[in-house]
Scaffold this active site. Structure first.
Site, PDB file in Angstrom:
ATOM      1  N   SER A 123      -7.595 -17.071  -3.749  1.00 60.20           N
ATOM      2  CA  SER A 123      -7.594 -17.711  -5.056  1.00 60.20           C
ATOM      3  C   SER A 123      -8.262 -16.788  -6.087  1.00 60.20           C
ATOM      4  O   SER A 123      -7.751 -15.703  -6.344  1.00 60.20           O
ATOM      5  CB  SER A 123      -8.283 -19.072  -4.970  1.00 60.20           C
ATOM      6  OG  SER A 123      -8.042 -19.839  -6.122  1.00 60.20           O
ATOM      7  N   HIS A 163      -1.472 -19.639  -5.959  1.00 60.13           N
ATOM      8  CA  HIS A 163      -1.109 -21.039  -6.200  1.00 60.13           C
ATOM      9  C   HIS A 163       0.175 -21.190  -7.019  1.00 60.13           C
ATOM     10  O   HIS A 163       0.323 -22.141  -7.800  1.00 60.13           O
ATOM     11  CB  HIS A 163      -2.259 -21.774  -6.908  1.00 60.13           C
ATOM     12  CG  HIS A 163      -3.589 -21.612  -6.267  1.00 60.13           C
ATOM     13  ND1 HIS A 163      -3.833 -21.965  -4.950  1.00 60.13           N
ATOM     14  CD2 HIS A 163      -4.771 -21.112  -6.751  1.00 60.13           C
ATOM     15  CE1 HIS A 163      -5.109 -21.710  -4.669  1.00 60.13           C
ATOM     16  NE2 HIS A 163      -5.691 -21.186  -5.726  1.00 60.13           N
TER      17      HIS A 163
END
Length: 210
Positions: A123, A163
């Site tokens: 992330s 994502h």
């Protein structure tokens, strides 16, 4: 340089082990959790413990390196150079990027990678490795950082966008996609994917279903 960058955790542990060139039982990892700095102390400890457990379950020897404890790049280099893997956690990318600049991490990470250390992150930890973190303001709160730094570490000649298939990050993903003419080449990662860079080449890997 060798990097393993993902959206969430380690979707393909075998690929990471091959990149490291040794079994996890012989791997020493330094976890840098400063993307979590916007949490309270109790929540920060809990979030970091999840990463520690992840790597200990694999069999790694684990140390947590809080960049807030460091202001001397040479000392930080000495501490990190004893580890096979430096893993940067997810969280607020702007908090993380600020501490990387303030602590001197910016100035030493390329040297560490040249000597064989592997850079890993998920992330926010993946995003900072690329050209820029601009465009993710709708996913992360830049106001949480002492200073907003949009420039990435530029360890790879791409912007890394985690994502990419997650509806919670749809606004940020759309914004970054619209900025590709400004920020250059883009690598998008689904939540089940990672991108592996190994001395000039790269490939995307994905967790097996079921």
């Amino acid at each position: 340089m060798k990097l393993y960058l993902s959206s969430i955790d380690i979707p393909t542990p075998d690929d990471l082990a091959r990149l490291l060139g040794k079994p996890f039982s012989e791997v020493s990892v330094a976890i840098i959790p400063n993307a979590k700095d916007y949490y309270s102390k109790h929540a920060w400890d809990y979030k970091v413990s999840k990463y520690v457990s992840l790597f200990e379950t694999l069999g790694c020897k684990v140390a947590v390196v809080d960049l807030r404890d460091h202001s001397d790049a040479d000392e930080l280099r000495r501490q990190l150079s004893g580890h096979d893997l430096v893993w940067i956690t997810g969280g607020n990318t702007f908090c993380l990027r600020y501490e990387m600049r303030r602590s001197g991490f910016d100035t030493i990470i390329s040297e560490l990678l040249e000597t064989g250390t592997v850079f890993g992150g998920d992330s926010a930890g993946a995003l900072v490795a690329g050209l820029s973190i601009a465009g993710i303001e709708s996913a992360d709160m830049p106001q949480f950082a002492e200073e907003v730094i949009n420039e990435g570490l530029k360890l790879v000649p791409y912007m890394i966008l985690p994502h990419a298939d997650n509806p919670e990050f749809a606004d940020a993903v759309a914004t970054v996609r619209s900025m590709t003419h400004e920020i250059g080449k883009l690598i998008e990662l689904k939540d089940s994917q990672a991108v592996i860079f190994n001395n000039g080449s790269h490939r995307i890997v994905e967790a097996q279903r079921g």
